[in-house]
Scaffold this motif. Structure first.
Motif, PDB file in Angstrom:
ATOM      1  N   TYR A 249       9.548  -3.417   1.619  1.00 34.86           N
ATOM      2  CA  TYR A 249       9.039  -3.661   0.272  1.00 34.86           C
ATOM      3  C   TYR A 249       7.838  -2.776  -0.071  1.00 34.86           C
ATOM      4  CZ  TYR A 249      12.252  -7.548   0.319  1.00 34.86           C
ATOM      5  OH  TYR A 249      13.395  -8.316   0.390  1.00 34.86           O
ATOM      6  N   SER A 250       7.552  -1.804   0.760  1.00 34.77           N
ATOM      7  CA  SER A 250       6.486  -0.814   0.524  1.00 34.77           C
ATOM      8  C   SER A 250       5.148  -1.460   0.185  1.00 34.77           C
ATOM      9  CB  SER A 250       6.899   0.147  -0.605  1.00 34.77           C
ATOM     10  OG  SER A 250       8.087   0.811  -0.282  1.00 34.77           O
ATOM     11  N   MET A 251       4.704  -2.325   1.073  1.00 34.04           N
ATOM     12  CA  MET A 251       3.389  -2.954   0.889  1.00 34.04           C
ATOM     13  C   MET A 251       2.742  -3.130   2.252  1.00 34.04           C
ATOM     14  SD  MET A 251       4.500  -6.908  -0.046  1.00 34.04           S
ATOM     15  CE  MET A 251       5.457  -6.474  -1.463  1.00 34.04           C
ATOM     16  N   SER A 252       1.468  -3.464   2.232  1.00 35.76           N
ATOM     17  CA  SER A 252       0.779  -3.669   3.506  1.00 35.76           C
ATOM     18  C   SER A 252       1.346  -4.923   4.187  1.00 35.76           C
ATOM     19  CB  SER A 252      -0.722  -3.843   3.288  1.00 35.76           C
ATOM     20  OG  SER A 252      -0.992  -5.082   2.669  1.00 35.76           O
ATOM     21  N   MET A 253       1.178  -4.980   5.493  1.00 42.56           N
ATOM     22  CA  MET A 253       1.684  -6.128   6.225  1.00 42.56           C
ATOM     23  C   MET A 253       0.953  -7.401   5.808  1.00 42.56           C
ATOM     24  SD  MET A 253       2.690  -6.506  10.238  1.00 42.56           S
ATOM     25  CE  MET A 253       1.075  -6.496  10.927  1.00 42.56           C
ATOM     26  N   ARG A 254      -0.339  -7.309   5.561  1.00 44.66           N
ATOM     27  CA  ARG A 254      -1.125  -8.484   5.146  1.00 44.66           C
ATOM     28  C   ARG A 254      -0.632  -9.015   3.794  1.00 44.66           C
ATOM     29  NH1 ARG A 254      -4.366 -12.578   7.031  1.00 44.66           N
ATOM     30  NH2 ARG A 254      -5.089 -13.567   5.147  1.00 44.66           N
ATOM     31  N   LYS A 255      -0.367  -8.108   2.837  1.00 46.32           N
ATOM     32  CA  LYS A 255       0.120  -8.513   1.521  1.00 46.32           C
ATOM     33  C   LYS A 255       1.505  -9.158   1.655  1.00 46.32           C
ATOM     34  CE  LYS A 255      -0.146  -8.747  -2.942  1.00 46.32           C
ATOM     35  NZ  LYS A 255      -1.107  -9.653  -3.574  1.00 46.32           N
ATOM     36  N   PHE A 256       2.362  -8.584   2.512  1.00 45.85           N
ATOM     37  CA  PHE A 256       3.690  -9.143   2.731  1.00 45.85           C
ATOM     38  C   PHE A 256       3.586 -10.541   3.334  1.00 45.85           C
ATOM     39  CE2 PHE A 256       7.552  -9.720   5.315  1.00 45.85           C
ATOM     40  CZ  PHE A 256       8.501  -9.649   4.305  1.00 45.85           C
TER      41      PHE A 256
END
Length: 79
Positions: free
Chosen positions: A39-46
């Motif tokens: 989903y092309s986002m940081s792991m924390r945001k995911f």
């Protein structure tokens, strides 16, 4: 009363191989790192969004994210 996805967060259970894959060959469940890349986002945001979506499943010590639930939640941000 039926449990809502947020209420079953971190519920332990076993998954069969057929439950891990969608019919189209894509994975139904992913780990945090793979999901963040998908989903092309940081792991924390995911991780935060997966938690808000109630899409996290705990299998032993491993956390898996249900992509179907995550995508339904993600669609609520469409403008």
């Amino acid at each position: 009363m039926a449990e809502m996805p947020s209420e079953i967060l971190w519920k332990n259970f076993e998954l069969s191989d057929s439950e891990i894959m969608k019919k189209d060959g894509q994975k139904k469940f992913v780990r945090y790192k793979e999901g963040a890349e998908m989903y092309s986002m940081s792991m924390r945001k995911f991780q935060d969004m997966a938690k808000d979506a109630g899409a996290i499943y705990k299998v032993g010590k491993m956390a898996l994210v249900n992509c179907e639930l995550f995508e339904m939640y993600l669609e609520t941000f469409r403008i």
